[in-house]
Scaffold this motif. Structure first.
Motif, mmCIF file in Angstrom:
data_model
loop_
_atom_site.group_PDB
_atom_site.id
_atom_site.type_symbol
_atom_site.label_atom_id
_atom_site.label_comp_id
_atom_site.label_asym_id
_atom_site.label_seq_id
_atom_site.Cartn_x
_atom_site.Cartn_y
_atom_site.Cartn_z
ATOM 1 N N SER A 231 -62.722 29.048 -60.508
ATOM 2 C CA SER A 231 -63.070 30.392 -60.985
ATOM 3 C C SER A 231 -61.954 31.005 -61.836
ATOM 4 N N ARG A 232 -62.352 31.626 -62.939
ATOM 5 C CA ARG A 232 -61.407 32.356 -63.784
ATOM 6 C C ARG A 232 -61.343 33.826 -63.390
ATOM 7 N N SER A 233 -62.445 34.327 -62.859
ATOM 8 C CA SER A 233 -62.520 35.751 -62.521
ATOM 9 C C SER A 233 -61.997 36.051 -61.118
ATOM 10 N N GLY A 234 -61.901 35.001 -60.283
ATOM 11 C CA GLY A 234 -61.520 35.226 -58.895
ATOM 12 C C GLY A 234 -62.680 35.722 -58.057
ATOM 13 N N LYS A 235 -63.911 35.606 -58.610
ATOM 14 C CA LYS A 235 -65.111 36.021 -57.903
ATOM 15 C C LYS A 235 -66.107 34.867 -57.873
ATOM 16 N N VAL A 236 -66.549 34.501 -56.677
ATOM 17 C CA VAL A 236 -67.524 33.432 -56.515
ATOM 18 C C VAL A 236 -68.678 33.960 -55.662
ATOM 19 N N ALA A 237 -69.767 33.188 -55.575
ATOM 20 C CA ALA A 237 -70.952 33.703 -54.885
ATOM 21 C C ALA A 237 -71.678 32.609 -54.121
ATOM 22 N N PHE A 238 -72.359 33.033 -53.061
ATOM 23 C CA PHE A 238 -73.187 32.143 -52.257
ATOM 24 C C PHE A 238 -74.595 32.713 -52.153
ATOM 25 N N ILE A 239 -75.597 31.845 -52.386
ATOM 26 C CA ILE A 239 -76.998 32.223 -52.207
ATOM 27 C C ILE A 239 -77.618 31.285 -51.177
ATOM 28 N N GLY A 240 -78.149 31.854 -50.110
ATOM 29 C CA GLY A 240 -78.822 31.066 -49.089
ATOM 30 C C GLY A 240 -80.327 31.229 -49.217
ATOM 31 N N GLY A 241 -81.065 30.213 -48.778
ATOM 32 C CA GLY A 241 -82.519 30.281 -48.881
ATOM 33 C C GLY A 241 -83.106 31.314 -47.931
ATOM 34 N N VAL A 242 -82.813 31.172 -46.640
ATOM 35 C CA VAL A 242 -83.314 32.083 -45.614
ATOM 36 C C VAL A 242 -82.150 32.417 -44.680
ATOM 37 N N ARG A 243 -82.002 33.680 -44.325
ATOM 38 C CA ARG A 243 -80.876 34.090 -43.495
ATOM 39 C C ARG A 243 -81.105 33.647 -42.044
ATOM 40 N N THR A 244 -80.685 32.429 -41.747
ATOM 41 C CA THR A 244 -80.797 31.856 -40.408
ATOM 42 C C THR A 244 -79.408 31.356 -39.989
ATOM 43 N N PRO A 245 -79.187 31.095 -38.695
ATOM 44 C CA PRO A 245 -77.900 30.568 -38.256
ATOM 45 C C PRO A 245 -77.497 29.278 -38.971
ATOM 46 N N LEU A 246 -78.485 28.420 -39.278
ATOM 47 C CA LEU A 246 -78.167 27.189 -39.989
ATOM 48 C C LEU A 246 -77.579 27.483 -41.363
ATOM 49 N N LEU A 247 -78.236 28.323 -42.132
ATOM 50 C CA LEU A 247 -77.748 28.628 -43.486
ATOM 51 C C LEU A 247 -76.460 29.436 -43.449
ATOM 52 N N GLN A 248 -76.254 30.183 -42.381
ATOM 53 C CA GLN A 248 -75.013 30.939 -42.266
ATOM 54 C C GLN A 248 -73.822 30.022 -42.006
ATOM 55 N N LYS A 249 -74.081 28.801 -41.544
ATOM 56 C CA LYS A 249 -73.005 27.812 -41.457
ATOM 57 C C LYS A 249 -72.505 27.468 -42.860
ATOM 58 N N PHE A 250 -73.427 27.326 -43.815
ATOM 59 C CA PHE A 250 -73.047 27.075 -45.200
ATOM 60 C C PHE A 250 -72.206 28.247 -45.724
ATOM 61 N N GLU A 251 -72.712 29.445 -45.492
ATOM 62 C CA GLU A 251 -72.024 30.658 -45.952
ATOM 63 C C GLU A 251 -70.614 30.758 -45.378
ATOM 64 N N ALA A 252 -70.498 30.558 -44.061
ATOM 65 C CA ALA A 252 -69.204 30.696 -43.395
ATOM 66 C C ALA A 252 -68.188 29.691 -43.917
ATOM 67 N N GLY A 253 -68.611 28.438 -44.040
ATOM 68 C CA GLY A 253 -67.704 27.409 -44.533
ATOM 69 C C GLY A 253 -67.278 27.666 -45.965
ATOM 70 N N PHE A 254 -68.234 28.036 -46.803
ATOM 71 C CA PHE A 254 -67.948 28.293 -48.212
ATOM 72 C C PHE A 254 -66.952 29.439 -48.363
#
Length: 351
Positions: free
Chosen positions: A165-188
């Motif tokens: 990143s050049r801006s110092g800002k990155v983003a995460f988009i999950g399909g459905v807000r479930t505990p499984l997808l929040q594992k992706f979010e947390a790790g990222f």
């Protein structure tokens, strides 16, 4: 000096590719995939039930399909694949029940949304082994849970995103807000802020339960990604199944922005118009899990339980196919991977 740098980079790319894209256990082709209790010389007849969207999503389902295709080729199993006609619980139960009634064994259910259906059908057909991917909530003698350390692979995706990143800002988009997808979010998120302190991470989901349409809504994902990019994010990681195609389109339309794919190496499968903006992908080896579960069944392993695929078993990782894009940050991402492997850091599973 330049040649030495090129040689070192080539070696690093080769090492990363070997450790993050392994094919799992190799076996010799067999004429009849039919060893084990009670099968005699009958050919093993596998049934695989896809998640929402089915084969062709260039993500989660396609990873499962790759494992099935490999099993058909190398293990010579007879296999059928089906996609539920709808998204209701009744449709999922009917899909698995039909496979069991046809004598398919083992049956592989692709995705956590099959959990309740697996519990029902496993009870009705106790002699049928049913494996479910991404869920370990069903405890039964004939149910096998195939789960992954998505937080580890996503941690590395976050590290790559923050470093690129050049801006110092990155983003995460999950399909459905479930505990499984929040594992992706947390790790990222952890991978980004630990690798480059001060990095800002914005998060959004395409849908929230009981609405599970977020895995098949590319236009919604495209709109979300466009908004994040307009707010300054220049790397977007999307874990949303078929919806990810929309996010890729938004990133491709934004000069200087990068996308991170999920599940499969999406640089290898994406449309030409978006391919070059894919920095890397969080590779989740669902293909290995499917193949190895069929292989285990053939060898006589029919009992239930939980099988976990993580960084140490090449169950998760990151792709390096876009060599030119990943090269400038590869050394530091590999260092982050080593810290996960040796236990110096731990990727969180909750935001």
């Amino acid at each position: 000096m330049r040649n030495r740098k090129k040689t070192a980079l080539a070696a690093l790319l080769a090492a990363a590719a070997m450790t993050t894209a392994g094919c799992g256990a190799e076996v010799e082709p067999v004429a009849q995939a039919a060893v084990g209790d009670g099968l005699g010389l009958e050919q093993v007849r596998v049934g695989l039930a896809f998640d929402q969207g089915g084969r062709g999503d260039k993500s989660f389902n396609d990873a499962a399909a790759a494992g099935l295709d490999r099993a058909k080729k190398e293990l010579q199993v007879d296999a059928v694949e089906v996609t539920p006609g709808g998204e209701s619980e009744e449709e999922r139960v009917a899909t698995l029940r039909k496979l069991a009634q046809e004598g398919r064994n083992p049956i592989i259910a692709v995705g956590f949304m099959y959990a309740a259906a697996v519990k029902t059908v496993a009870g009705e057909f106790p002699d049928t082994t049913i494996a479910i991917i991404d869920d370990d909530s069903v405890s039964a003698p004939n149910v096998v849970s195939l789960v992954f350390a998505e937080e580890q692979g996503s941690y590395l995706a976050g590290a790559a995103a923050a470093l690129k990143s050049r801006s110092g800002k990155v983003a995460f988009i999950g399909g459905v807000r479930t505990p499984l997808l929040q594992k992706f979010e947390a790790g990222f998120t952890a991978g980004a802020v630990r690798t480059r302190p001060g990095t800002e991470v914005s998060v959004d989901y395409v849908s929230t339960p009981p609405d599970f349409s977020g895995f098949g809504s590319p236009e919604k994902a495209k709109k979300i990604a466009a908004g994040m990019l307009a707010s300054g994010a220049d790397v977007v990681y999307t874990a949303a199944g078929g919806s990810g195609a929309g996010s890729l389109q938004a990133v491709a339309a934004r000069r200087g922005a990068w996308a991170i794919g999920v599940d499969t190496d999406q640089y290898q499968t994406a449309d030409p118009g978006v391919r070059d903006v894919i920095l890397t992908s969080m590779v989740k080896r669902v293909d290995n899990a499917v193949f190895q579960e069929i292989q285990a069944f053939i060898k006589g392993d029919r009992g239930g339980g939980v099988k976990r695929f993580d960084l140490k078993t090449d169950g998760v990782g990151y792709a390096v196919s876009n060599e030119k894009a990943i090269a400038p940050v590869l050394k530091k991402v590999e260092a982050a991977r080593q810290r996960l492997l040796d236990g110096t850091v731990t990727a969180p599973t909750k935001p």
